[in-house]
Design an enzyme around this catalytic site. Structure first.
Site, PDB file in Angstrom:
ATOM      1  N   ARG A 171       0.852  -1.188   0.000  1.00  0.00           N
ATOM      2  CA  ARG A 171       0.000   0.000   0.000  1.00  0.00           C
ATOM      3  C   ARG A 171       0.889   1.239   0.000  1.00  0.00           C
ATOM      4  NH1 ARG A 171       2.363   1.617   3.911  1.00  0.00           N
ATOM      5  NH2 ARG A 171       0.971   3.390   3.951  1.00  0.00           N
ATOM      6  N   GLY A 172       0.234   2.417  -0.027  1.00  0.00           N
ATOM      7  CA  GLY A 172       0.991   3.672  -0.105  1.00  0.00           C
ATOM      8  C   GLY A 172       1.108   4.094  -1.567  1.00  0.00           C
ATOM      9  N   ALA A 173       0.916   5.392  -1.803  1.00  0.00           N
ATOM     10  CA  ALA A 173       0.775   5.872  -3.182  1.00  0.00           C
ATOM     11  C   ALA A 173       1.943   5.480  -4.086  1.00  0.00           C
ATOM     12  CB  ALA A 173       0.611   7.396  -3.159  1.00  0.00           C
ATOM     13  N   ARG A 205      -7.679   0.299  -6.584  1.00  0.00           N
ATOM     14  CA  ARG A 205      -7.787   1.369  -5.579  1.00  0.00           C
ATOM     15  C   ARG A 205      -7.892   2.706  -6.318  1.00  0.00           C
ATOM     16  NH1 ARG A 205      -4.230   1.274  -0.403  1.00  0.00           N
ATOM     17  NH2 ARG A 205      -6.097   2.355   0.316  1.00  0.00           N
ATOM     18  N   GLN A 217      -1.888   1.923  10.112  1.00  0.00           N
ATOM     19  CA  GLN A 217      -0.599   2.011   9.403  1.00  0.00           C
ATOM     20  C   GLN A 217       0.459   2.702  10.261  1.00  0.00           C
ATOM     21  OE1 GLN A 217      -3.584   2.740   8.025  1.00  0.00           O
ATOM     22  NE2 GLN A 217      -3.611   2.366   5.820  1.00  0.00           N
ATOM     23  N   ASP A 247      -1.804  11.080  -1.013  1.00  0.00           N
ATOM     24  CA  ASP A 247      -2.100  10.084  -2.044  1.00  0.00           C
ATOM     25  C   ASP A 247      -2.483  10.744  -3.360  1.00  0.00           C
ATOM     26  OD1 ASP A 247      -2.180   7.373  -0.443  1.00  0.00           O
ATOM     27  OD2 ASP A 247      -2.965   8.986   0.795  1.00  0.00           O
ATOM     28  N   LYS A 303      -4.579  10.166   4.029  1.00  0.00           N
ATOM     29  CA  LYS A 303      -5.278   9.199   4.884  1.00  0.00           C
ATOM     30  C   LYS A 303      -6.309   9.892   5.775  1.00  0.00           C
ATOM     31  CE  LYS A 303      -4.957   5.643   4.834  1.00  0.00           C
ATOM     32  NZ  LYS A 303      -5.894   4.823   4.028  1.00  0.00           N
TER      33      LYS A 303
HETATM   34  O1  MRU Z   1      -4.489   3.259   2.372  1.00  0.00           O
HETATM   35  P1  MRU Z   1      -2.996   3.355   2.260  1.00  0.00           P
HETATM   36  O2  MRU Z   1      -2.245   2.728   3.377  1.00  0.00           O
HETATM   37  O3  MRU Z   1      -2.487   2.952   0.895  1.00  0.00           O
HETATM   38  O4  MRU Z   1      -2.802   4.903   2.448  1.00  0.00           O
HETATM   39  C1  MRU Z   1      -1.969   5.627   1.737  1.00  0.00           C
HETATM   40  C2  MRU Z   1      -0.928   6.167   2.555  1.00  0.00           C
HETATM   41  O5  MRU Z   1       0.108   5.546   2.623  1.00  0.00           O
HETATM   42  C3  MRU Z   1      -1.118   7.396   3.328  1.00  0.00           C
HETATM   43  O6  MRU Z   1      -2.282   8.066   3.107  1.00  0.00           O
HETATM   44  C4  MRU Z   1       0.111   8.228   3.242  1.00  0.00           C
HETATM   45  O7  MRU Z   1       0.055   9.228   4.194  1.00  0.00           O
HETATM   46  C5  MRU Z   1       0.299   8.863   1.889  1.00  0.00           C
HETATM   47  S1  MRU Z   1       1.924   8.856   1.408  1.00  0.00           S
HETATM   48  C6  MRU Z   1       1.966   7.548   0.297  1.00  0.00           C
END
Ligand code: MRU
Length: 374
Positions: A54-56, A95, A208, A249, A260
């Site tokens: 996960r994570g952008a 997603r 997370q 994201d 998030k």
């Molecule tokens: O739902 P996730 O864990 O994929 O959420 C995304 C994130 O990692 C966070 O929102 C983060 O702060 C953004 S930085 C990639």
């Protein structure tokens, strides 16, 4: 970054089998370190949707490798382009919010649209996937250097006292390919000898922060404290937070930040307490097509993620029910913080204000596009 002294990225190609992509299965962290093999588009789509990764930034890199796997599958068919497009749509549907995913898939489709031979398609898509991953790591490294300047300035005001950083979710190396966005300046400052401490929001419902950011910081010997999501405002009022630092994201080209769920509340509290709020992002997380935050698709995930919580029990990882079994729950995964609440954006090209003019100065190649209106 380091895991028990060994360097890992979050995604890589198996060195003995180029048709196998390997990832760290983040669902098991911090209690177990599991490496997962991914050999098909279906497996990659599941890994993204069910948040094995996960994570952008990492979602973008995974989509790049997913398209490489799509090429390996599609070249067996005479209708190669049709099959490829179907796989692209499968990945795109996993997603909706992190814009990096769509960018990686689109880049691959663009590259492959005039493919002349199977071997060429395999080689091109492989190299592009590698390059998307490498670029993500390089960008995060540069974000660390630009963000370091900000932390150095804040630390100077503290005359040797510990600098307290509050972060939400995991914008660490686990959310990217390496270094992380919000954590990259923290790692750089720690390496530069600045005394610092990180308040880590637990980040319900998937935790997370409590699971991943805490684990990452611990691996690097950075002092941290996990806090319940409701605690940050109180800490700010008590003068115990020097900077709020998060990732994102998707950020519109006008500077509104989607991140998030819960980030908006922290931004409001920081604004009310005159605490700087910086958002760290590689340029792949800007949405160059979207002006209005209301147009960002906000992912809604299964209600069970709110109703249940996972942890380590006597028999290993287990899930327990928190709520009455029939409770109704809703699970918005992201929210939007308006640009006016943000002190600055830290990118791989430097730091800028969260507005279109400032973003355009750093990224004239993106923001001079004729379709973009002021
Ligand atoms: O739902 P996730 O864990 O994929 O959420 C995304 C994130 O990692 C966070 O929102 C983060 O702060 C953004 S930085 C990639």
């Amino acid at each position: 970054m380091l895991v028990q002294g060994q360097h890992y990225r979050t995604i890589w190609v198996n060195k003995n089998d180029p048709k196998c992509i390997q990832i760290i299965d983040q669902r098991a962290l911090p209690h177990q370190f599991i490496i997962e093999d991914i050999r098909s588009v279906q497996e990659m789509a599941t890994a993204i949707q069910a948040m094995h990764l996960r994570g952008a930034g990492l979602i973008g890199a995974a989509a790049g490798f997913g398209m490489y796997l799509a090429v390996l599958e599609s070249i067996q068919y005479s209708n190669f382009q049709e099959k490829l497009l179907a796989s692209a749509n499968q990945l795109l549907a996993t997603r909706p919010t992190a814009v990096n995913l769509a960018q990686a898939v689109t880049q691959q489709l663009e590259l492959l649209k005039n493919t002349v031979s199977a071997d060429q398609a395999i080689q091109d898509s492989f190299l592009l996937a590698q390059s998307i991953a490498d670029t993500d790591a390089q960008n995060c490294y540069k974000i660390g250097q630009f963000g370091l300047d900000i932390l150095v300035q804040l630390a100077a005001k503290k005359a040797g006292e510990t600098l307290h950083i509050l972060t939400h979710c995991n914008a660490g190396w686990l959310a990217f390919v390496d270094y992380g966005s919000a954590t990259a300046p923290i790692y750089a400052a720690h390496a530069a000898g600045i005394p610092l401490h990180v308040w880590v929001d637990e980040t319900r419902p998937r935790n997370q922060g409590a699971r991943l950011t805490a684990w990452e910081l611990e691996q690097h010997g950075i002092p941290y404290t996990v806090i319940a999501d409701n605690t940050g405002g109180h800490l700010m009022q008590q003068g115990l937070v020097d900077i709020l630092l998060t990732g994102t994201d998707r950020t519109t080209y006008k500077g509104d930040v989607c991140n998030k769920i819960g980030t908006y509340l922290k931004a409001l509290a920081a604004f009310d307490n005159a605490i700087p709020f910086y958002v760290a992002l590689p340029s792949t997380t800007f949405d160059w097509q979207t002006a209005h935050a209301a147009d960002i698709p906000i992912e809604q995930r299964a209600a069970d993620e709110v109703k249940y919580i996972q942890g380590l029990g006597p028999n290993g990882l287990q899930k327990v029910l928190l709520t009455p079994s029939k409770a109704k729950a809703v699970n918005y995964a992201f929210d939007v913080t308006p640009a006016r609440l943000i002190t600055g954006l830290i990118t791989e090209r430097g730091v800028c204000a969260a507005n279109q003019e400032a973003i355009a100065q750093l990224f004239p190649d993106q923001l001079n596009h004729p379709t973009i209106k002021a």
